[in-house]
Design a protein around this motif. Structure first.
Motif, PDB file in Angstrom:
ATOM      1  N   GLY A  75       5.442  12.083   3.792  1.00  0.00           N
ATOM      2  CA  GLY A  75       3.772  11.850   3.656  1.00  0.00           C
ATOM      3  C   GLY A  75       2.902  11.939   4.704  1.00  0.00           C
ATOM      4  N   THR A  76       1.332  12.434   4.458  1.00  0.00           N
ATOM      5  CA  THR A  76       0.625  13.134   5.338  1.00  0.00           C
ATOM      6  C   THR A  76       1.109  12.410   6.933  1.00  0.00           C
ATOM      7  N   SER A  77       0.307  12.928   7.645  1.00  0.00           N
ATOM      8  CA  SER A  77       0.391  12.593   9.199  1.00  0.00           C
ATOM      9  C   SER A  77      -0.327  11.364   9.415  1.00  0.00           C
ATOM     10  N   GLY A  78      -0.579  10.275  10.402  1.00  0.00           N
ATOM     11  CA  GLY A  78      -1.119   9.296  10.413  1.00  0.00           C
ATOM     12  C   GLY A  78      -1.284   8.788   8.797  1.00  0.00           C
ATOM     13  N   CYS A  79      -0.276   8.420   7.492  1.00  0.00           N
ATOM     14  CA  CYS A  79      -0.326   7.262   7.036  1.00  0.00           C
ATOM     15  C   CYS A  79       0.238   6.064   7.025  1.00  0.00           C
ATOM     16  N   GLY A  80       0.902   5.600   8.178  1.00  0.00           N
ATOM     17  CA  GLY A  80       1.599   4.469   7.802  1.00  0.00           C
ATOM     18  C   GLY A  80       3.430   5.422   7.724  1.00  0.00           C
ATOM     19  N   LYS A  81       3.867   5.452   7.902  1.00  0.00           N
ATOM     20  CA  LYS A  81       4.928   6.453   7.680  1.00  0.00           C
ATOM     21  C   LYS A  81       5.881   5.350   9.208  1.00  0.00           C
ATOM     22  N   THR A  82       5.810   5.796  10.768  1.00  0.00           N
ATOM     23  CA  THR A  82       5.934   5.474  11.700  1.00  0.00           C
ATOM     24  C   THR A  82       5.779   4.018  11.641  1.00  0.00           C
ATOM     25  N   HIS A  83       4.606   3.199  11.583  1.00  0.00           N
ATOM     26  CA  HIS A  83       4.852   1.529  11.567  1.00  0.00           C
ATOM     27  C   HIS A  83       5.440   1.302  10.152  1.00  0.00           C
ATOM     28  N   ARG A 117      -4.078  -2.015   1.859  1.00  0.00           N
ATOM     29  CA  ARG A 117      -5.375  -0.750   1.939  1.00  0.00           C
ATOM     30  C   ARG A 117      -5.892   0.531   1.580  1.00  0.00           C
ATOM     31  N   GLY A 118      -4.803   0.864   2.724  1.00  0.00           N
ATOM     32  CA  GLY A 118      -5.415   2.232   3.335  1.00  0.00           C
ATOM     33  C   GLY A 118      -6.790   2.661   3.611  1.00  0.00           C
ATOM     34  N   MET A 119      -7.192   3.667   4.381  1.00  0.00           N
ATOM     35  CA  MET A 119      -9.008   4.364   4.455  1.00  0.00           C
ATOM     36  C   MET A 119      -9.196   5.164   3.686  1.00  0.00           C
ATOM     37  N   ASN A 120     -10.507   4.612   2.873  1.00  0.00           N
ATOM     38  CA  ASN A 120     -10.938   5.918   1.965  1.00  0.00           C
ATOM     39  C   ASN A 120     -10.059   5.933   0.857  1.00  0.00           C
ATOM     40  N   ALA A 121      -8.846   4.878   0.587  1.00  0.00           N
ATOM     41  CA  ALA A 121      -7.749   4.753  -0.667  1.00  0.00           C
ATOM     42  C   ALA A 121      -8.309   4.543  -1.844  1.00  0.00           C
ATOM     43  N   ASP A 122      -8.359   5.948  -3.239  1.00  0.00           N
ATOM     44  CA  ASP A 122      -8.026   4.582  -4.158  1.00  0.00           C
ATOM     45  C   ASP A 122      -6.716   4.576  -5.054  1.00  0.00           C
ATOM     46  N   GLU A 123      -6.954   3.843  -5.975  1.00  0.00           N
ATOM     47  CA  GLU A 123      -5.792   2.810  -6.506  1.00  0.00           C
ATOM     48  C   GLU A 123      -4.874   3.310  -6.119  1.00  0.00           C
ATOM     49  N   GLU A 124      -4.152   4.917  -7.319  1.00  0.00           N
ATOM     50  CA  GLU A 124      -2.853   5.251  -6.841  1.00  0.00           C
ATOM     51  C   GLU A 124      -1.995   5.289  -5.497  1.00  0.00           C
ATOM     52  N   GLN A 125      -3.159   6.206  -4.223  1.00  0.00           N
ATOM     53  CA  GLN A 125      -2.716   5.660  -3.300  1.00  0.00           C
ATOM     54  C   GLN A 125      -2.619   4.432  -2.677  1.00  0.00           C
ATOM     55  N   ARG A 126      -3.850   3.415  -3.070  1.00  0.00           N
ATOM     56  CA  ARG A 126      -2.775   2.289  -2.248  1.00  0.00           C
ATOM     57  C   ARG A 126      -1.493   1.980  -2.759  1.00  0.00           C
ATOM     58  N   ALA A 127      -1.640   2.404  -4.628  1.00  0.00           N
ATOM     59  CA  ALA A 127      -0.377   1.568  -5.138  1.00  0.00           C
ATOM     60  C   ALA A 127       1.090   2.416  -4.472  1.00  0.00           C
ATOM     61  N   SER A 128       0.753   3.681  -4.206  1.00  0.00           N
ATOM     62  CA  SER A 128       2.287   4.702  -2.674  1.00  0.00           C
ATOM     63  C   SER A 128       2.530   3.867  -2.225  1.00  0.00           C
ATOM     64  N   LEU A 129       1.372   3.495  -1.098  1.00  0.00           N
ATOM     65  CA  LEU A 129       1.744   2.231   0.415  1.00  0.00           C
ATOM     66  C   LEU A 129       2.417   0.918   0.162  1.00  0.00           C
TER      67      LEU A 129
END
Length: 416
Positions: free
Chosen positions: A269-277, A235-247
């Motif tokens: 992606g930017t730092s903290g976006c979930g890459k390391t997870h 769901r991301g944090m304050n992410a729009d639908e396009e950003q959630r689709a990328s997740l």
């Protein structure tokens, strides 16, 4: 024979005489071969799988055994038998040699350190064979078997003699069998001959066991265990639908890669976006499947490499070797803005090796870090033939969480 038969009046050896002649020829071939007591080693008493092999190892032995038998029936090209000491390399090579002798083919066998000793001794006036005779016998043997290549004293003279022998046989494409612990530990000139496509084939009797898990980085095992595919929030944090689709797309790509690691997966992606997870989730999946994986945070790996000229030099070389050869490599947070030229070159060597070998590799990096890489690395990371680049467009979870007002709905969302 009757008078009208074309063989009438001709002399032929009887069966008893043929048997005596065959025995005499085999005896001469055995003396020529230099096998000595290794005449006893045959395919029949070779133990495919060894004494304590697991099913995977037994299958590897069986395949090598079948390919060795096939080569013995029709020796052509080069056969390089590799594996640690005691795994059966000499037995398999001797079995091929004895099979060929039984078919009437001359074979010359020599243990490499002994061969070099004999060549040195041949310079002596009291030697029973001249240096030229021995050298030519080895260079032009119908089938040459060199056992234990790489265990000899590495003097310039020895290196040159071995190269002359193998280079001559390489150019003449003469059937040759070599046993060695590892090709990559040999002189670079020999490596190119022993690995020649279309001429040489390697039978690796027993591959070195890779550690199940190696980690270089700040993540500890407890933290790592919490970072799974199930706990990844698309769901991301304050992410729009396009950003959630990328997740969601990144999660699907990481899951597919974890199920069947092949080629490269590059998550940006930017730092903290979930890459390391996602990288950690791939690690956890491999461990659950009992498959080896090497995880390294690139900044901390570079810290290790900076000490390469100190007392830890040998340790670092071993780390680099394991990184190059591991079945699955995960390089998290690839950035080298502060790396030394030497460290940059080492990272390039690692990735270039795995690029050419198509070794399964997962890389995470920020977009600025990708742009700051030199062209040699960037071109490999972005090559669509081997690399699946998956960008995450979602913002930093941590930044958004700090900047959001502490409303009850936001608190419930964080807790969820």
């Amino acid at each position: 024979m009757p008078v009208e038969h074309p063989d009438f009046g001709e002399r032929f050896p009887c069966r008893c005489t043929l048997k005596e002649m065959s025995a005499g020829r085999r005896e001469r071939l055995e003396r020529y071969s230099n096998l000595g007591p290794l005449i006893r080693l045959t395919f029949e008493n070779f133990k495919p799988g060894g004494l304590d092999a697991d099913p995977v190892q037994e299958a590897r032995y069986r395949q090598c055994y079948e390919e060795a038998r096939s080569y013995a029936d029709n020796p052509a090209g080069w056969l390089v038998i590799t594996g640690p000491s005691g795994c059966g390399k000499t037995h398999l090579a001797a079995a091929i040699a004895n099979h060929c002798i039984g078919r009437g083919m001359p074979v010359f066998w020599s243990i490499v350190p002994d061969l070099l000793d004999h060549l040195r001794a041949a310079f002596s006036p009291t030697s029973e064979v001249t240096y030229d005779e021995l050298f030519e016998r080895v260079r032009n043997a119908p089938l040459l078997v060199l056992d234990d290549l790489g265990t000899h004293s590495s003097t310039p003279w020895a290196a040159e003699k071995l190269f002359q022998i193998l280079n001559h046989r390489f150019n003449a494409r003469l059937p040759t069998i070599v046993t060695t612990i590892s090709i990559k530990d040999l002189d670079a000139r020999l490596q190119t001959r022993l690995c020649s496509p279309g001429l040489s084939k390697e039978l690796n009797l027993k591959a070195e066991a890779h550690p199940l898990f190696t980690i270089i980085g700040a993540l500890n095992r407890e933290t790592l265990a919490t970072m799974t595919f199930e706990s990844f929030d698309t769901r991301g944090m304050n992410a729009d639908e396009e950003q959630r689709a990328s997740l969601r797309m990144a999660l699907e790509a990481a899951r597919a890669f974890a199920e069947s690691p092949a080629d490269w997966l590059v998550i940006t992606g930017t730092s903290g976006c979930g890459k390391t997870h996602l990288a950690a989730a791939v690690v956890n999946h491999q461990l659950n499947c009992k498959r080896p994986v090497f995880y390294a945070s690139v900044p901390e790996l570079l810290d290790r490499l900076r000490a390469s000229f100190g007392p830890e030099a040998r340790e670092n070389e071993l780390i680099l070797e394991r990184i190059r050869e591991c079945p699955l490599l995960i390089l998290d947070d690839l950035r080298m803005e502060t790396a030394t030229p030497w460290a940059r070159e080492k990272v390039y060597q690692i990735l270039n090796y795995r690029y050419n070998a198509r070794g399964a590799t997962l890389i995470t990096a920020t977009d600025p870090a990708i742009e700051s890489l030199d062209m040699r690395l960037r071109s490999r990371l972005m090559d669509p033939r081997i690399s699946n680049v998956v960008p995450i467009g979602a913002p930093d979870y941590r930044y958004q969480e700090r900047s959001m007002p502490r409303s009850p709905s936001n608190r419930r969302r964080r807790e969820g």
